[in-house]
Design a protein around this motif. Structure first.
Motif, PDB file in Angstrom:
ATOM      1  N   ASP A   1     -69.749 -15.977 -33.793  1.00  0.00           N
ATOM      2  CA  ASP A   1     -70.971 -15.260 -33.419  1.00  0.00           C
ATOM      3  C   ASP A   1     -70.755 -13.757 -33.281  1.00  0.00           C
ATOM      4  O   ASP A   1     -71.688 -13.018 -32.964  1.00  0.00           O
ATOM      5  N   GLU A   2     -69.509 -13.310 -33.502  1.00  0.00           N
ATOM      6  CA  GLU A   2     -69.142 -11.882 -33.467  1.00  0.00           C
ATOM      7  C   GLU A   2     -69.390 -11.226 -32.102  1.00  0.00           C
ATOM      8  O   GLU A   2     -69.545 -10.015 -32.007  1.00  0.00           O
ATOM      9  N   LEU A   3     -69.356 -12.022 -31.045  1.00  0.00           N
ATOM     10  CA  LEU A   3     -69.568 -11.480 -29.702  1.00  0.00           C
ATOM     11  C   LEU A   3     -68.267 -11.091 -29.003  1.00  0.00           C
ATOM     12  O   LEU A   3     -68.302 -10.472 -27.937  1.00  0.00           O
ATOM     13  N   VAL A   4     -67.144 -11.462 -29.589  1.00  0.00           N
ATOM     14  CA  VAL A   4     -65.847 -11.049 -29.055  1.00  0.00           C
ATOM     15  C   VAL A   4     -65.068 -10.390 -30.188  1.00  0.00           C
ATOM     16  O   VAL A   4     -64.928 -10.967 -31.268  1.00  0.00           O
ATOM     17  N   SER A   5     -64.598  -9.175 -29.946  1.00  0.00           N
ATOM     18  CA  SER A   5     -63.877  -8.446 -30.987  1.00  0.00           C
ATOM     19  C   SER A   5     -62.650  -7.775 -30.418  1.00  0.00           C
ATOM     20  O   SER A   5     -62.521  -7.601 -29.202  1.00  0.00           O
ATOM     21  N   LEU A   6     -61.738  -7.402 -31.308  1.00  0.00           N
ATOM     22  CA  LEU A   6     -60.537  -6.668 -30.941  1.00  0.00           C
ATOM     23  C   LEU A   6     -60.572  -5.280 -31.568  1.00  0.00           C
ATOM     24  O   LEU A   6     -61.160  -5.080 -32.640  1.00  0.00           O
ATOM     25  N   HIS A   7     -59.922  -4.327 -30.906  1.00  0.00           N
ATOM     26  CA  HIS A   7     -59.823  -2.953 -31.403  1.00  0.00           C
ATOM     27  C   HIS A   7     -58.359  -2.543 -31.304  1.00  0.00           C
ATOM     28  O   HIS A   7     -57.750  -2.677 -30.240  1.00  0.00           O
ATOM     29  N   TRP A   8     -57.816  -2.045 -32.398  1.00  0.00           N
ATOM     30  CA  TRP A   8     -56.393  -1.756 -32.437  1.00  0.00           C
ATOM     31  C   TRP A   8     -56.129  -0.564 -33.366  1.00  0.00           C
ATOM     32  O   TRP A   8     -56.996  -0.133 -34.120  1.00  0.00           O
ATOM     33  N   ASP A   9     -54.900  -0.049 -33.298  1.00  0.00           N
ATOM     34  CA  ASP A   9     -54.492   1.078 -34.131  1.00  0.00           C
ATOM     35  C   ASP A   9     -54.017   0.610 -35.497  1.00  0.00           C
ATOM     36  O   ASP A   9     -53.535  -0.522 -35.655  1.00  0.00           O
TER      37      ASP A   9
ATOM     38  N   LEU B   1     -48.037  -0.025 -20.482  1.00  0.00           N
ATOM     39  CA  LEU B   1     -47.700  -0.916 -21.579  1.00  0.00           C
ATOM     40  C   LEU B   1     -47.817  -0.235 -22.947  1.00  0.00           C
ATOM     41  O   LEU B   1     -47.143  -0.636 -23.894  1.00  0.00           O
ATOM     42  N   THR B   2     -48.659   0.800 -23.056  1.00  0.00           N
ATOM     43  CA  THR B   2     -48.702   1.524 -24.332  1.00  0.00           C
ATOM     44  C   THR B   2     -47.388   2.235 -24.617  1.00  0.00           C
ATOM     45  O   THR B   2     -47.094   2.566 -25.768  1.00  0.00           O
ATOM     46  N   ALA B   3     -46.605   2.466 -23.565  1.00  0.00           N
ATOM     47  CA  ALA B   3     -45.304   3.108 -23.742  1.00  0.00           C
ATOM     48  C   ALA B   3     -44.200   2.118 -24.043  1.00  0.00           C
ATOM     49  O   ALA B   3     -43.136   2.502 -24.543  1.00  0.00           O
ATOM     50  N   THR B   4     -44.443   0.829 -23.752  1.00  0.00           N
ATOM     51  CA  THR B   4     -43.345  -0.132 -23.830  1.00  0.00           C
ATOM     52  C   THR B   4     -43.593  -1.312 -24.766  1.00  0.00           C
ATOM     53  O   THR B   4     -42.646  -2.005 -25.119  1.00  0.00           O
ATOM     54  N   ASP B   5     -44.856  -1.543 -25.153  1.00  0.00           N
ATOM     55  CA  ASP B   5     -45.160  -2.754 -25.931  1.00  0.00           C
ATOM     56  C   ASP B   5     -46.137  -2.440 -27.063  1.00  0.00           C
ATOM     57  O   ASP B   5     -47.289  -2.060 -26.806  1.00  0.00           O
ATOM     58  N   PRO B   6     -45.729  -2.585 -28.320  1.00  0.00           N
ATOM     59  CA  PRO B   6     -46.600  -2.256 -29.457  1.00  0.00           C
ATOM     60  C   PRO B   6     -47.699  -3.280 -29.711  1.00  0.00           C
ATOM     61  O   PRO B   6     -48.501  -3.100 -30.633  1.00  0.00           O
TER      62      PRO B   6
ATOM     63  N   VAL C   1     -50.114  -4.075 -27.536  1.00  0.00           N
ATOM     64  CA  VAL C   1     -51.254  -3.829 -26.657  1.00  0.00           C
ATOM     65  C   VAL C   1     -52.452  -3.320 -27.459  1.00  0.00           C
ATOM     66  O   VAL C   1     -52.326  -2.424 -28.289  1.00  0.00           O
ATOM     67  N   CYS C   2     -53.627  -3.893 -27.187  1.00  0.00           N
ATOM     68  CA  CYS C   2     -54.853  -3.444 -27.824  1.00  0.00           C
ATOM     69  C   CYS C   2     -56.016  -3.666 -26.864  1.00  0.00           C
ATOM     70  O   CYS C   2     -55.809  -3.863 -25.664  1.00  0.00           O
ATOM     71  N   ARG C   3     -57.231  -3.654 -27.386  1.00  0.00           N
ATOM     72  CA  ARG C   3     -58.422  -3.790 -26.544  1.00  0.00           C
ATOM     73  C   ARG C   3     -59.259  -4.973 -27.003  1.00  0.00           C
ATOM     74  O   ARG C   3     -59.430  -5.182 -28.205  1.00  0.00           O
TER      75      ARG C   3
ATOM     76  N   ASP D   1     -62.980 -14.607 -20.255  1.00  0.00           N
ATOM     77  CA  ASP D   1     -63.185 -14.124 -18.890  1.00  0.00           C
ATOM     78  C   ASP D   1     -62.223 -12.986 -18.545  1.00  0.00           C
ATOM     79  O   ASP D   1     -61.363 -13.115 -17.673  1.00  0.00           O
ATOM     80  N   PRO D   2     -62.358 -11.836 -19.217  1.00  0.00           N
ATOM     81  CA  PRO D   2     -61.455 -10.723 -18.914  1.00  0.00           C
ATOM     82  C   PRO D   2     -61.839 -10.024 -17.611  1.00  0.00           C
ATOM     83  O   PRO D   2     -62.932 -10.224 -17.078  1.00  0.00           O
ATOM     84  N   ILE D   3     -60.949  -9.197 -17.121  1.00  0.00           N
ATOM     85  CA  ILE D   3     -61.205  -8.397 -15.939  1.00  0.00           C
ATOM     86  C   ILE D   3     -62.406  -7.499 -16.184  1.00  0.00           C
ATOM     87  O   ILE D   3     -62.697  -7.126 -17.317  1.00  0.00           O
ATOM     88  N   GLY D   4     -63.146  -7.174 -15.125  1.00  0.00           N
ATOM     89  CA  GLY D   4     -64.325  -6.347 -15.268  1.00  0.00           C
ATOM     90  C   GLY D   4     -63.992  -4.931 -15.723  1.00  0.00           C
ATOM     91  O   GLY D   4     -62.879  -4.448 -15.553  1.00  0.00           O
ATOM     92  N   GLY D   5     -64.993  -4.277 -16.299  1.00  0.00           N
ATOM     93  CA  GLY D   5     -64.806  -2.901 -16.759  1.00  0.00           C
ATOM     94  C   GLY D   5     -65.366  -2.726 -18.156  1.00  0.00           C
ATOM     95  O   GLY D   5     -65.724  -3.685 -18.837  1.00  0.00           O
ATOM     96  N   TRP D   6     -65.432  -1.482 -18.583  1.00  0.00           N
ATOM     97  CA  TRP D   6     -65.972  -1.191 -19.906  1.00  0.00           C
ATOM     98  C   TRP D   6     -64.997  -1.611 -20.997  1.00  0.00           C
ATOM     99  O   TRP D   6     -65.380  -2.187 -22.002  1.00  0.00           O
ATOM    100  N   TRP D   7     -63.710  -1.266 -20.808  1.00  0.00           N
ATOM    101  CA  TRP D   7     -62.685  -1.578 -21.801  1.00  0.00           C
ATOM    102  C   TRP D   7     -61.666  -2.498 -21.140  1.00  0.00           C
ATOM    103  O   TRP D   7     -61.286  -2.295 -19.990  1.00  0.00           O
ATOM    104  N   ARG D   8     -61.185  -3.523 -21.895  1.00  0.00           N
ATOM    105  CA  ARG D   8     -60.299  -4.508 -21.315  1.00  0.00           C
ATOM    106  C   ARG D   8     -59.036  -4.631 -22.156  1.00  0.00           C
ATOM    107  O   ARG D   8     -59.096  -4.654 -23.388  1.00  0.00           O
ATOM    108  N   MET D   9     -57.907  -4.729 -21.492  1.00  0.00           N
ATOM    109  CA  MET D   9     -56.614  -4.783 -22.165  1.00  0.00           C
ATOM    110  C   MET D   9     -56.312  -6.177 -22.685  1.00  0.00           C
ATOM    111  O   MET D   9     -56.603  -7.177 -22.029  1.00  0.00           O
ATOM    112  N   ALA D  10     -55.699  -6.225 -23.870  1.00  0.00           N
ATOM    113  CA  ALA D  10     -55.261  -7.488 -24.450  1.00  0.00           C
ATOM    114  C   ALA D  10     -53.912  -7.291 -25.119  1.00  0.00           C
ATOM    115  O   ALA D  10     -53.479  -6.158 -25.389  1.00  0.00           O
TER     116      ALA D  10
END
Length: 296
Positions: A126-134, A174-179, A181-183, A196-205
């Protein structure tokens, strides 16, 4: 601050914005400011070099023209993005490098025409969950399609935070230690039993091949206060290991969470590995290196 409005140049790509800016500057006695309509990513070489640059849009990279137009010893402040999160970073241009002395959580409208540096892809039908990465990260959204349908693994760290206490330093660390990490971006219509991620605008994954793990939290109440315990939820073949790993990282971060911050050094893109202070996050025009002293 500059002593003369004639020393200031401001750029925006929207002619309506620059017209209103010029009008307001003239009305307030600063009509000598140079107001330019154009691509801010190109800077403005006619007035370079600049002792100070302030970006009020969020670039994924340091544009090549900014490197050329910033004077040695000059200062650059920009809301940069890497590993899915954004930070307002203050740099000094020293010995051909940009060295930070300030990093603060920040979100901003993206720089127009910033290219395809930050990638994104849906992992649900349903495209309601997405990932964002470099671009330099090994994330394949197709390999994660339907991963949330796999059994959920949940682990808790034992680390708690107060209602208004920030946890963003964990992501930065974690951005300094683990490649990996994304959103993760989750639409409000997605029920917590699905994601069920932690609250907030942007969430770490964290993404490791066909396994996804993200930061979560649960409410804990006592007689005198409410706190939130940080934990990890994972799906995929190695979810057991990756959720425990994230909880270990939370526990390592927690004791000195407010006492030390990584530093960001940005090098030109052609800098060889032998001259870097650590592993690089490779951009188009530059190489980002975060240095982190866990004992500092």
């Amino acid at each position: 601050m500059t002593g003369s409005a004639d020393l200031v140049t401001t750029i925006d790509i929207d002619p309506d914005v620059t017209a209103k800016a010029a009008q307001a500057l003239t009305a307030t006695g600063y009509g000598d400011v140079h107001v330019v309509t154009g691509d801010g990513g190109l800077g403005y070489p006619d007035r370079a070099p600049y002792d100070r640059m302030i970006a009020t849009v969020s670039p994924w990279d340091i544009p090549a023209h900014w490197w050329k137009q910033l004077a040695p010893g000059g200062r650059l402040v920009a809301p940069l993005r890497w590993r899915g999160q954004g930070r307002s970073v203050a740099f000094t241009y020293t010995d051909g490098r940009l060295i930070s002395d300030s990093l603060h959580l920040c979100g901003f409208v993206y720089l127009v025409g910033d290219g395809e540096g930050e990638l994104s892809g849906s992992i649900t039908a349903d495209e309601l969950v997405s990932l964002h990465w470099d671009r330099d990260q090994a994330v394949d959204p197709e390999a994660l399609r339907g991963v949330l349908d796999q059994p959920r693994v949940t682990a808790w760290s034992g680390t708690t935070i107060a209602r208004n206490e920030s946890h963003d330093g964990l992501w930065l660390r974690l951005t300094a230690t683990d490649p990996r990490v994304c959103r993760i971006k989750v639409h409000a219509d997605v029920p917590p039993e699905v994601c069920d991620p932690i609250g907030g605008w942007w969430r770490m994954a964290l993404v490791d091949g066909d396994t996804l793990v993200y930061l979560t939290a649960r409410r804990l109440e006592s007689d005198d206060e409410v706190r939130w315990e940080l934990g990890a939820i994972g799906h995929g073949p190695t979810a057991d290991q990756l959720t425990e790993y994230l909880c270990d990282e939370i526990r390592s971060w927690a004791p000195k969470r407010n006492q030390h911050t990584p530093s960001l050094i940005v090098y030109p893109a052609d800098t060889p590995d032998s001259e870097l202070a650590g592993p690089a996050i490779d951009k188009t025009h530059s190489r980002f290196v975060l240095t982190y002293d866990p004992t500092g």
